[in-house]
Design a protein around this motif. Structure first.
Motif, short mmCIF file in Angstrom:
data_model
loop_
_atom_site.label_atom_id
_atom_site.label_comp_id
_atom_site.label_asym_id
_atom_site.label_seq_id
_atom_site.Cartn_x
_atom_site.Cartn_y
_atom_site.Cartn_z
N PHE A 111 -16.23 1.15 -1.51
CA PHE A 111 -15.07 1.93 -1.50
C PHE A 111 -15.26 3.11 -2.38
O PHE A 111 -15.65 2.96 -3.53
CB PHE A 111 -13.89 1.23 -1.92
CG PHE A 111 -13.36 0.17 -1.05
CD1 PHE A 111 -12.41 0.56 0.30
CD2 PHE A 111 -13.83 -1.12 -0.99
CE1 PHE A 111 -12.05 -0.45 1.08
CE2 PHE A 111 -13.37 -2.06 -0.15
CZ PHE A 111 -12.71 -1.76 1.05
N TYR A 112 -14.68 4.15 -1.99
CA TYR A 112 -14.71 5.60 -2.57
C TYR A 112 -13.72 5.44 -3.73
O TYR A 112 -12.74 5.14 -3.54
CB TYR A 112 -14.44 6.92 -1.89
CG TYR A 112 -14.23 8.01 -2.37
CD1 TYR A 112 -15.59 8.71 -2.89
CD2 TYR A 112 -13.02 8.60 -2.62
CE1 TYR A 112 -15.70 10.05 -3.62
CE2 TYR A 112 -13.16 9.84 -3.31
CZ TYR A 112 -14.32 10.43 -3.85
OH TYR A 112 -14.14 11.65 -4.45
N ARG A 113 -14.43 5.98 -5.10
CA ARG A 113 -13.57 5.89 -6.28
C ARG A 113 -12.98 7.12 -6.83
O ARG A 113 -12.73 7.13 -8.13
CB ARG A 113 -14.39 5.00 -7.41
CG ARG A 113 -14.68 3.60 -6.75
CD ARG A 113 -15.60 2.70 -7.90
NE ARG A 113 -15.96 1.45 -7.15
CZ ARG A 113 -15.43 0.43 -7.25
NH1 ARG A 113 -14.15 0.44 -7.78
NH2 ARG A 113 -15.64 -0.69 -6.87
N SER A 153 -7.49 -2.01 -2.17
CA SER A 153 -8.77 -0.94 -2.36
C SER A 153 -8.85 0.01 -1.19
O SER A 153 -9.21 1.16 -1.32
CB SER A 153 -10.02 -1.74 -2.36
OG SER A 153 -10.35 -2.63 -1.23
N GLU A 157 -7.41 4.53 -1.42
CA GLU A 157 -8.78 5.17 -1.36
C GLU A 157 -8.38 6.69 -0.77
O GLU A 157 -7.85 6.86 0.20
CB GLU A 157 -9.69 4.49 -0.23
CG GLU A 157 -11.23 5.15 -0.31
CD GLU A 157 -12.26 4.39 0.60
OE1 GLU A 157 -13.18 4.45 0.16
OE2 GLU A 157 -11.57 4.04 1.77
#
Length: 296
Positions: A111-113, A153, A157
């Protein structure tokens, strides 16, 4: 408000049993509400498209007496609409350029943080464009399944609205098109439950009223995989539509009598509209169909 529904296939191949289920479900829901049923060709991804598939899809819908209202819309002709909205978000800071690759994101857990959120990148040719998630959606109401939950999550995002290769992202295009076409309810397969949260968040960011959602059960093959073009699902028969039509209607919960078996395709469709109820749909989101009418 009058009902407006739609069927929005991608032209990556001919319609198969699973896409027929989606077409029928959306058609019956629209016509049972005395509404319009629109058809939109979602040709956003040329590398995945099959030449001639869009025309073949329309011919199949005609063969199954699923006649649409108004003109067919093609997403490939609507790039200006998508780009104008992206430009407004870039100017306001709601969207930003991101240089992270899929490999890098996968290494961080998938997942992009928010790595590029505050870097103020400007190199368009090397970047995707992401939207700052300011209106995350963790739950939504489905017309058949009730309250459905989106993983936190995923809901939190910052997701891509334009890819690094310059192609517009599905979530952005589908919402802008549904708003532009006045769609009031989206009826589609259960494989699109998770993206629904992102799409509702876009309605909120755009200060628009979200549509209603109804997710139909997915048809699985004997190995438990979704019937899809990617999994080489067999095309339905345009020359002899009744077997696949009856099997798809049975899959959607209709009790098919002998009288209906003997009816014409147009009579079967009219009967389906008259007898359609959301409550008849199976509670499961994935089903391996039994093809009693030898449609495949």
């Amino acid at each position: 408000m009058s009902y407006i529904g739609r069927f929005a296939p991608s032209p990556s191949g001919p319609l198969h049993f699973g896409s027929l289920v989606a077409a029928l479900g959306s058609y019956f829901q629209a016509k049972a509400h005395q509404g319009q049923w629109l058809v939109r060709i979602e040709d956003l991804d040329p590398p995945r498209e099959m030449p001639g598939a869009a025309d073949l899809i329309l011919k199949t819908l005609d063969a199954y007496h699923l006649h649409w209202d108004g003109e067919v819309v093609y997403q490939s002709e609507r790039h200006e609409l998508y780009q104008n909205q992206i430009d407004r978000w870039l100017a306001s800071g709601q969207a930003y350029y991101c240089q992270c690759t899929r490999k890098q994101i996968k290494a961080l857990g998938g997942f992009y943080r928010g790595t590029c959120r505050n870097l103020h990148l400007t190199n368009e040719s090397q970047c995707a464009i992401r939207l700052r998630m300011t209106h995350p959606i963790y739950q939504f109401e489905d017309q058949r399944h009730g309250t459905l939950t989106i993983p936190t999550s995923l809901a939190d995002e910052d997701f891509i609205i334009k890819r690094r290769d310059g192609l517009f992202a599905y979530n952005l295009a589908v919402v802008l098109d549904d708003i532009d076409q006045g769609v009031t309810e989206v009826v589609r397969g259960a494989d699109l439950i998770e993206p629904t949260g992102r799409q509702i968040s876009l309605y909120h960011m755009l200060a628009k009223t979200e549509v209603k959602y109804l997710h139909l059960p997915l048809a699985l093959d004997k190995t438990g995989h979704k019937l899809s073009k990617q999994n080489h699902a067999k095309a339905i028969d345009n020359d002899n539509p009744k077997p696949a039509l009856l099997d798809a209607m049975q899959f959607l919960g209709f009790d098919i009598t002998e009288e209906i078996h003997q009816a014409s395709v147009s009579e079967i469709i009219a009967w389906g509209v008259e007898n359609w109820h959301v409550e008849q749909l199976p509670a499961a989101t994935e089903i391996t169909p039994i093809f009693s009418n030898r449609s495949l």
